[in-house]
Write a protein that holds these residues in place. Sequence first.
Motif, PDB file in Angstrom:
ATOM      1  N   SER A 172       0.840  -1.172   0.000  1.00 47.98           N
ATOM      2  CA  SER A 172       0.000   0.000   0.000  1.00 47.98           C
ATOM      3  C   SER A 172       0.882   1.231   0.000  1.00 47.98           C
ATOM      4  CB  SER A 172      -0.926  -0.004   1.221  1.00 47.98           C
ATOM      5  OG  SER A 172      -1.844   1.066   1.141  1.00 47.98           O
ATOM      6  N   VAL A 173       0.271   2.409  -0.032  1.00 45.71           N
ATOM      7  CA  VAL A 173       1.021   3.656   0.021  1.00 45.71           C
ATOM      8  C   VAL A 173       0.551   4.489   1.203  1.00 45.71           C
ATOM      9  CG1 VAL A 173       1.455   3.760  -2.471  1.00 45.71           C
ATOM     10  CG2 VAL A 173      -0.554   4.872  -1.539  1.00 45.71           C
ATOM     11  N   MET A 174       1.472   5.292   1.723  1.00 42.51           N
ATOM     12  CA  MET A 174       1.174   6.285   2.744  1.00 42.51           C
ATOM     13  C   MET A 174       1.436   7.628   2.085  1.00 42.51           C
ATOM     14  SD  MET A 174       0.481   7.111   6.036  1.00 42.51           S
ATOM     15  CE  MET A 174       0.883   5.762   7.136  1.00 42.51           C
ATOM     16  N   LEU A 175       0.385   8.401   1.852  1.00 39.28           N
ATOM     17  CA  LEU A 175       0.513   9.696   1.212  1.00 39.28           C
ATOM     18  C   LEU A 175       0.685  10.774   2.279  1.00 39.28           C
ATOM     19  CD1 LEU A 175      -2.339   9.375  -1.444  1.00 39.28           C
ATOM     20  CD2 LEU A 175       0.103   8.883  -1.722  1.00 39.28           C
ATOM     21  N   ILE A 176       1.745  11.550   2.170  1.00 36.34           N
ATOM     22  CA  ILE A 176       1.980  12.645   3.106  1.00 36.34           C
ATOM     23  C   ILE A 176       1.213  13.853   2.579  1.00 36.34           C
ATOM     24  CG2 ILE A 176       3.720  14.048   4.275  1.00 36.34           C
ATOM     25  CD1 ILE A 176       3.948  11.006   4.833  1.00 36.34           C
ATOM     26  N   VAL A 177       0.417  14.461   3.435  1.00 35.57           N
ATOM     27  CA  VAL A 177      -0.430  15.595   3.050  1.00 35.57           C
ATOM     28  C   VAL A 177      -0.287  16.719   4.075  1.00 35.57           C
ATOM     29  CG1 VAL A 177      -2.100  14.147   1.810  1.00 35.57           C
ATOM     30  CG2 VAL A 177      -2.447  14.625   4.239  1.00 35.57           C
TER      31      VAL A 177
ATOM     32  N   GLY B  12      -4.902  13.237  11.884  1.00 32.21           N
ATOM     33  CA  GLY B  12      -3.552  13.422  11.342  1.00 32.21           C
ATOM     34  C   GLY B  12      -3.031  12.198  10.621  1.00 32.21           C
ATOM     35  N   VAL B  13      -3.597  11.038  10.915  1.00 25.68           N
ATOM     36  CA  VAL B  13      -3.249   9.782  10.240  1.00 25.68           C
ATOM     37  C   VAL B  13      -4.563   9.038  10.009  1.00 25.68           C
ATOM     38  CG1 VAL B  13      -1.938   7.631  10.335  1.00 25.68           C
ATOM     39  CG2 VAL B  13      -1.040   9.669  11.465  1.00 25.68           C
ATOM     40  N   ALA B  14      -4.788   8.591   8.769  1.00 20.09           N
ATOM     41  CA  ALA B  14      -6.051   7.920   8.469  1.00 20.09           C
ATOM     42  C   ALA B  14      -5.830   6.782   7.490  1.00 20.09           C
ATOM     43  CB  ALA B  14      -7.052   8.917   7.890  1.00 20.09           C
TER      44      ALA B  14
ATOM     45  N   PHE C  23      -5.124   2.476   1.349  1.00 22.82           N
ATOM     46  CA  PHE C  23      -4.039   3.451   1.316  1.00 22.82           C
ATOM     47  C   PHE C  23      -4.189   4.330   2.545  1.00 22.82           C
ATOM     48  CE2 PHE C  23      -7.460   5.603  -0.825  1.00 22.82           C
ATOM     49  CZ  PHE C  23      -7.288   6.965  -0.646  1.00 22.82           C
ATOM     50  N   PHE C  24      -3.133   5.041   2.862  1.00 19.77           N
ATOM     51  CA  PHE C  24      -3.094   5.749   4.123  1.00 19.77           C
ATOM     52  C   PHE C  24      -2.638   7.187   3.926  1.00 19.77           C
ATOM     53  CE2 PHE C  24      -2.454   1.256   4.551  1.00 19.77           C
ATOM     54  CZ  PHE C  24      -3.433   0.921   5.485  1.00 19.77           C
ATOM     55  N   LEU C  25      -3.088   8.058   4.810  1.00 15.85           N
ATOM     56  CA  LEU C  25      -2.704   9.462   4.788  1.00 15.85           C
ATOM     57  C   LEU C  25      -2.003   9.795   6.087  1.00 15.85           C
ATOM     58  CD1 LEU C  25      -6.074  11.042   3.570  1.00 15.85           C
ATOM     59  CD2 LEU C  25      -4.131  10.320   2.182  1.00 15.85           C
ATOM     60  N   HIS C  26      -0.981  10.611   5.987  1.00 14.67           N
ATOM     61  CA  HIS C  26      -0.265  11.072   7.172  1.00 14.67           C
ATOM     62  C   HIS C  26       0.015  12.555   7.007  1.00 14.67           C
ATOM     63  CE1 HIS C  26       2.583  11.422  10.432  1.00 14.67           C
ATOM     64  NE2 HIS C  26       2.469  10.134  10.699  1.00 14.67           N
ATOM     65  N   GLU C  27      -0.420  13.331   7.974  1.00 13.52           N
ATOM     66  CA  GLU C  27      -0.186  14.767   7.908  1.00 13.52           C
ATOM     67  C   GLU C  27       1.302  15.048   8.107  1.00 13.52           C
ATOM     68  OE1 GLU C  27      -3.457  17.361   9.186  1.00 13.52           O
ATOM     69  OE2 GLU C  27      -2.027  18.040  10.696  1.00 13.52           O
ATOM     70  N   VAL C  28       1.796  16.082   7.427  1.00 16.60           N
ATOM     71  CA  VAL C  28       3.190  16.491   7.561  1.00 16.60           C
ATOM     72  C   VAL C  28       3.534  16.638   9.037  1.00 16.60           C
ATOM     73  CG1 VAL C  28       4.814  18.381   7.127  1.00 16.60           C
ATOM     74  CG2 VAL C  28       3.254  17.648   5.322  1.00 16.60           C
TER      75      VAL C  28
ATOM     76  N   THR D 272      12.463  14.400   6.996  1.00 16.22           N
ATOM     77  CA  THR D 272      12.723  13.485   5.874  1.00 16.22           C
ATOM     78  C   THR D 272      11.461  13.193   5.066  1.00 16.22           C
ATOM     79  OG1 THR D 272      12.371  11.488   7.196  1.00 16.22           O
ATOM     80  CG2 THR D 272      14.617  12.397   7.120  1.00 16.22           C
ATOM     81  N   GLU D 273      10.294  13.579   5.579  1.00 17.09           N
ATOM     82  CA  GLU D 273       9.038  13.348   4.870  1.00 17.09           C
ATOM     83  C   GLU D 273       8.286  14.661   4.761  1.00 17.09           C
ATOM     84  OE1 GLU D 273       6.838  10.434   7.084  1.00 17.09           O
ATOM     85  OE2 GLU D 273       8.096   8.795   6.400  1.00 17.09           O
ATOM     86  N   THR D 274       7.870  14.988   3.554  1.00 15.53           N
ATOM     87  CA  THR D 274       7.043  16.164   3.345  1.00 15.53           C
ATOM     88  C   THR D 274       6.055  15.874   2.232  1.00 15.53           C
ATOM     89  OG1 THR D 274       7.044  18.568   3.119  1.00 15.53           O
ATOM     90  CG2 THR D 274       8.561  17.345   1.684  1.00 15.53           C
ATOM     91  N   SER D 275       5.099  16.736   2.073  1.00 16.33           N
ATOM     92  CA  SER D 275       4.095  16.544   1.033  1.00 16.33           C
ATOM     93  C   SER D 275       4.593  17.122  -0.287  1.00 16.33           C
ATOM     94  CB  SER D 275       2.780  17.207   1.453  1.00 16.33           C
ATOM     95  OG  SER D 275       2.971  18.598   1.635  1.00 16.33           O
ATOM     96  N   PRO D 276       4.151  16.558  -1.403  1.00 13.16           N
ATOM     97  CA  PRO D 276       4.591  17.054  -2.704  1.00 13.16           C
ATOM     98  C   PRO D 276       4.260  18.535  -2.921  1.00 13.16           C
ATOM     99  CG  PRO D 276       3.386  15.006  -2.976  1.00 13.16           C
ATOM    100  CD  PRO D 276       3.277  15.397  -1.538  1.00 13.16           C
ATOM    101  N   ASP D 277       3.119  18.993  -2.378  1.00 14.53           N
ATOM    102  CA  ASP D 277       2.771  20.397  -2.578  1.00 14.53           C
ATOM    103  C   ASP D 277       3.748  21.323  -1.860  1.00 14.53           C
ATOM    104  OD1 ASP D 277       1.717  19.596  -0.095  1.00 14.53           O
ATOM    105  OD2 ASP D 277      -0.081  20.826  -0.282  1.00 14.53           O
ATOM    106  N   ARG D 278       4.350  20.864  -0.770  1.00 19.55           N
ATOM    107  CA  ARG D 278       5.365  21.663  -0.062  1.00 19.55           C
ATOM    108  C   ARG D 278       6.743  21.507  -0.701  1.00 19.55           C
ATOM    109  NH1 ARG D 278       4.049  21.666   6.394  1.00 19.55           N
ATOM    110  NH2 ARG D 278       1.929  22.437   6.166  1.00 19.55           N
ATOM    111  N   ALA D 279       7.042  20.326  -1.192  1.00 22.70           N
ATOM    112  CA  ALA D 279       8.359  20.067  -1.789  1.00 22.70           C
ATOM    113  C   ALA D 279       8.445  20.598  -3.218  1.00 22.70           C
ATOM    114  CB  ALA D 279       8.657  18.564  -1.788  1.00 22.70           C
ATOM    115  N   GLY D 280       7.292  20.724  -3.862  1.00 21.44           N
ATOM    116  CA  GLY D 280       7.277  21.185  -5.245  1.00 21.44           C
ATOM    117  C   GLY D 280       7.589  20.098  -6.251  1.00 21.44           C
TER     118      GLY D 280
END
Length: 134
Positions: free
Chosen positions: A11-16, A40-42, A51-56, A62-70
């Motif tokens: 599965s994937v853990m999406l950082i948001v 914060g985690v779902a 699939f899973f979500l994890h707040e920044v 070492t982990e950030t969301s794509p919208d923050r990393a660009g």
Amino acid sequence: MTESPSPPVISVMLIVADAEAAVAWYKTALGATELWNLGGVAGLEIGGAPFFLHEVNPQNPTETSPDRAGVTSCRVEVFVDGPDQFLARAIAAGAIAGAAIEDHRVPWGTHRQGGFTDPFGHRWSVGDPSPLRS
């Protein structure tokens, strides 16, 4: 009696940036079902695929969301019987259109696939389930 071990599940853990907003969007836009939510985690699923979500977490640089990393280095693949409808629903809910659904010639026949970027910066490919049967 001994229980049989469960088979592996990938599965994937999406950082948001905002887990609450992300849970709501994935439920509305992609028809995801919420399995659990710890704030914060779902855990979510689409058609039985978890699939899973994890707040920044500012304490974990070492982990950030794509919208923050660009940038993103991962693409989430979803296989559904109606890729055109799935993609249209995501775009109607605010996803940024990527490649339109089109037919691709592959060794097992024709594979219909297109894509989008969700509001949290994650890239998704949407296609028919033919690669799962090849």
